[in-house]
Design a protein around this motif. Sequence first.
Motif, PDB file in Angstrom:
ATOM      1  N   HIS A  16     -31.962  63.796  81.432  1.00  0.00           N
ATOM      2  CA  HIS A  16     -31.032  64.838  80.688  1.00  0.00           C
ATOM      3  C   HIS A  16     -29.670  64.898  81.258  1.00  0.00           C
ATOM      4  CE1 HIS A  16     -34.580  66.510  78.753  1.00  0.00           C
ATOM      5  NE2 HIS A  16     -34.975  66.380  80.109  1.00  0.00           N
ATOM      6  N   ALA A  17     -29.071  64.874  82.206  1.00  0.00           N
ATOM      7  CA  ALA A  17     -27.883  64.664  82.797  1.00  0.00           C
ATOM      8  C   ALA A  17     -27.181  63.475  82.288  1.00  0.00           C
ATOM      9  CB  ALA A  17     -28.007  64.784  84.560  1.00  0.00           C
ATOM     10  N   MET A  18     -27.987  62.350  82.339  1.00  0.00           N
ATOM     11  CA  MET A  18     -27.392  61.309  81.876  1.00  0.00           C
ATOM     12  C   MET A  18     -27.013  61.212  80.396  1.00  0.00           C
ATOM     13  SD  MET A  18     -28.799  57.532  82.679  1.00  0.00           S
ATOM     14  CE  MET A  18     -27.888  56.057  82.310  1.00  0.00           C
ATOM     15  N   ALA A  19     -28.115  61.849  79.627  1.00  0.00           N
ATOM     16  CA  ALA A  19     -27.624  61.961  78.278  1.00  0.00           C
ATOM     17  C   ALA A  19     -26.530  62.957  77.932  1.00  0.00           C
ATOM     18  CB  ALA A  19     -29.092  62.807  77.695  1.00  0.00           C
ATOM     19  N   GLU A  20     -26.453  64.005  78.657  1.00  0.00           N
ATOM     20  CA  GLU A  20     -25.188  65.023  78.592  1.00  0.00           C
ATOM     21  C   GLU A  20     -23.945  64.215  78.866  1.00  0.00           C
ATOM     22  OE1 GLU A  20     -23.537  69.330  80.740  1.00  0.00           O
ATOM     23  OE2 GLU A  20     -25.453  68.400  81.097  1.00  0.00           O
ATOM     24  N   ALA A  21     -23.896  63.243  79.903  1.00  0.00           N
ATOM     25  CA  ALA A  21     -22.612  62.737  80.276  1.00  0.00           C
ATOM     26  C   ALA A  21     -22.265  61.772  79.100  1.00  0.00           C
ATOM     27  CB  ALA A  21     -23.061  61.999  81.480  1.00  0.00           C
ATOM     28  N   LEU A  22     -23.262  61.024  78.706  1.00  0.00           N
ATOM     29  CA  LEU A  22     -23.067  60.073  77.536  1.00  0.00           C
ATOM     30  C   LEU A  22     -22.394  60.795  76.344  1.00  0.00           C
ATOM     31  CD1 LEU A  22     -23.282  57.226  76.324  1.00  0.00           C
ATOM     32  CD2 LEU A  22     -25.755  57.731  75.625  1.00  0.00           C
ATOM     33  N   ASP A  23     -23.223  61.956  75.968  1.00  0.00           N
ATOM     34  CA  ASP A  23     -22.368  62.673  74.890  1.00  0.00           C
ATOM     35  C   ASP A  23     -21.202  63.011  75.047  1.00  0.00           C
ATOM     36  OD1 ASP A  23     -22.832  64.020  72.457  1.00  0.00           O
ATOM     37  OD2 ASP A  23     -22.918  65.722  73.447  1.00  0.00           O
ATOM     38  N   GLU A  24     -20.778  63.454  76.418  1.00  0.00           N
ATOM     39  CA  GLU A  24     -19.383  63.538  76.792  1.00  0.00           C
ATOM     40  C   GLU A  24     -18.452  62.627  76.486  1.00  0.00           C
ATOM     41  OE1 GLU A  24     -19.444  65.214  80.573  1.00  0.00           O
ATOM     42  OE2 GLU A  24     -20.348  67.230  79.862  1.00  0.00           O
ATOM     43  N   GLN A  25     -19.132  61.337  76.908  1.00  0.00           N
ATOM     44  CA  GLN A  25     -18.309  59.856  76.834  1.00  0.00           C
ATOM     45  C   GLN A  25     -17.885  59.576  75.455  1.00  0.00           C
ATOM     46  OE1 GLN A  25     -19.807  56.476  78.672  1.00  0.00           O
ATOM     47  NE2 GLN A  25     -19.716  57.591  81.036  1.00  0.00           N
ATOM     48  N   ARG A  27     -16.996  61.657  73.255  1.00  0.00           N
ATOM     49  CA  ARG A  27     -15.862  62.355  72.639  1.00  0.00           C
ATOM     50  C   ARG A  27     -14.545  62.167  73.318  1.00  0.00           C
ATOM     51  NH1 ARG A  27     -20.300  66.219  72.844  1.00  0.00           N
ATOM     52  NH2 ARG A  27     -19.482  67.271  74.956  1.00  0.00           N
ATOM     53  N   LEU A  28     -14.484  61.093  74.314  1.00  0.00           N
ATOM     54  CA  LEU A  28     -13.290  61.139  75.130  1.00  0.00           C
ATOM     55  C   LEU A  28     -12.796  59.615  74.809  1.00  0.00           C
ATOM     56  CD1 LEU A  28     -14.537  62.049  78.806  1.00  0.00           C
ATOM     57  CD2 LEU A  28     -13.110  63.436  77.072  1.00  0.00           C
ATOM     58  N   THR A  29     -11.764  59.573  74.167  1.00  0.00           N
ATOM     59  CA  THR A  29     -11.295  58.071  73.551  1.00  0.00           C
ATOM     60  C   THR A  29     -10.779  57.383  75.168  1.00  0.00           C
ATOM     61  OG1 THR A  29      -8.941  59.390  73.625  1.00  0.00           O
ATOM     62  CG2 THR A  29     -10.184  59.249  71.463  1.00  0.00           C
ATOM     63  N   GLN A  30     -10.336  58.148  75.915  1.00  0.00           N
ATOM     64  CA  GLN A  30     -10.069  57.098  77.074  1.00  0.00           C
ATOM     65  C   GLN A  30     -11.357  56.376  77.673  1.00  0.00           C
ATOM     66  OE1 GLN A  30      -9.522  60.103  76.416  1.00  0.00           O
ATOM     67  NE2 GLN A  30      -9.631  61.495  78.756  1.00  0.00           N
ATOM     68  N   GLU A  38     -18.579  50.155  84.644  1.00  0.00           N
ATOM     69  CA  GLU A  38     -18.045  51.429  84.826  1.00  0.00           C
ATOM     70  C   GLU A  38     -18.721  52.580  84.323  1.00  0.00           C
ATOM     71  OE1 GLU A  38     -13.506  49.876  86.112  1.00  0.00           O
ATOM     72  OE2 GLU A  38     -13.922  50.107  84.198  1.00  0.00           O
ATOM     73  N   ARG A  39     -18.697  52.530  82.752  1.00  0.00           N
ATOM     74  CA  ARG A  39     -19.294  53.575  82.066  1.00  0.00           C
ATOM     75  C   ARG A  39     -20.814  54.001  82.607  1.00  0.00           C
ATOM     76  NH1 ARG A  39     -18.163  53.491  75.790  1.00  0.00           N
ATOM     77  NH2 ARG A  39     -19.397  55.515  75.994  1.00  0.00           N
ATOM     78  N   LEU A  40     -21.599  52.873  82.639  1.00  0.00           N
ATOM     79  CA  LEU A  40     -22.970  52.951  83.202  1.00  0.00           C
ATOM     80  C   LEU A  40     -23.127  53.610  84.462  1.00  0.00           C
ATOM     81  CD1 LEU A  40     -25.978  52.581  82.764  1.00  0.00           C
ATOM     82  CD2 LEU A  40     -25.825  50.217  83.711  1.00  0.00           C
ATOM     83  N   GLY A  41     -22.082  53.129  85.583  1.00  0.00           N
ATOM     84  CA  GLY A  41     -21.915  53.900  86.729  1.00  0.00           C
ATOM     85  C   GLY A  41     -21.797  55.137  86.766  1.00  0.00           C
ATOM     86  N   LEU A  42     -20.619  55.785  85.869  1.00  0.00           N
ATOM     87  CA  LEU A  42     -20.565  57.212  85.555  1.00  0.00           C
ATOM     88  C   LEU A  42     -21.720  57.907  85.325  1.00  0.00           C
ATOM     89  CD1 LEU A  42     -17.132  56.930  84.044  1.00  0.00           C
ATOM     90  CD2 LEU A  42     -17.436  57.662  86.446  1.00  0.00           C
ATOM     91  N   LEU A  43     -22.505  57.265  84.259  1.00  0.00           N
ATOM     92  CA  LEU A  43     -23.822  58.029  83.860  1.00  0.00           C
ATOM     93  C   LEU A  43     -24.897  58.114  85.035  1.00  0.00           C
ATOM     94  CD1 LEU A  43     -24.465  56.114  80.212  1.00  0.00           C
ATOM     95  CD2 LEU A  43     -23.020  58.325  80.667  1.00  0.00           C
ATOM     96  N   LEU A  44     -24.925  56.967  85.604  1.00  0.00           N
ATOM     97  CA  LEU A  44     -25.965  57.079  86.771  1.00  0.00           C
ATOM     98  C   LEU A  44     -25.505  58.128  87.891  1.00  0.00           C
ATOM     99  CD1 LEU A  44     -26.665  53.377  87.012  1.00  0.00           C
ATOM    100  CD2 LEU A  44     -28.301  55.153  85.955  1.00  0.00           C
ATOM    101  N   ASP A  45     -24.270  58.100  88.173  1.00  0.00           N
ATOM    102  CA  ASP A  45     -24.005  59.162  89.215  1.00  0.00           C
ATOM    103  C   ASP A  45     -23.910  60.720  88.587  1.00  0.00           C
ATOM    104  OD1 ASP A  45     -22.795  57.232  90.773  1.00  0.00           O
ATOM    105  OD2 ASP A  45     -20.838  57.485  90.157  1.00  0.00           O
TER     106      ASP A  45
END
Length: 252
Positions: A16-25, A27-30, A38-45
């Motif tokens: 669930h936390a990973m899903a929430e982080a992906l949803d946030e990503q 909405r972020l253009t940067q 790098e994106r996968l690493g952020l989700l896993l963290d």
Amino acid sequence: MLQQPTLNALRQLNLHAMAEALDEQSRLTQIQDLSFDERLGLLLDRELCARDQRRLTRLLKLAHLKQNACVEDIDYRGSRGLDRSKVMALIQNTWIRQGHNLLITGATGTGKTWLGCALGHQACRQGLCVRYLRLPRLFEELRIRHGDGSFGRYLTTLAKVDLLILDDWGLAPMNAEDVRDLLEIIDDRVNQRATLITSQLPVNHWHEYLGEPTVADAVLDRLLQSAHRLELKGDSLRRHSDGRDTPKVDAS
């Protein structure tokens, strides 16, 4: 990429936390400037941090610590007699993993309970199972379990706890059955699981407190081998009630 099916799949996998982080990503253009790794690493963290927090919450709930204390707030002022290097070594929790014991003694109000709970909280942070019990209430619980037939199961439960904190040792008198029950608990843990004891009584008075010489010998033999000791000194910290220079450690 169709993101909704991915979000659904992550939630089905209890990520669930990973899903929430992906949803946030999304909405972020940067975030698009980052590589896939790098994106996968952020989700896993995010997922790992969430799981660590859930585990800590669960362990603290099971621990029933009396004080909301943490090791970062330990007061090392010289009058308390705390050796910083010794405490820092205890914070590493090697003694718990090795099944050693810790005996914290000192006069009332010097912070024994607080310090014990701070070390218990630190153990929970590192994923260890902790249980806090006041000795008088433990004996009440044991008498009830003797009566309803659950005594053996309760001993098995206590034997599995990585760190058992027994607070207020010596505060109330013990009868012969209490001493024998205590021996059962300690014997299950010797060299296997750690026990932390707080007491107003100096250790050299414990044999007299336990009463029955033979059983007292057995209890102390198991407790004192491979035992670390902290003796707190100074005036009662509860006297600091005017709001000035109030110590961080303010428990019994």
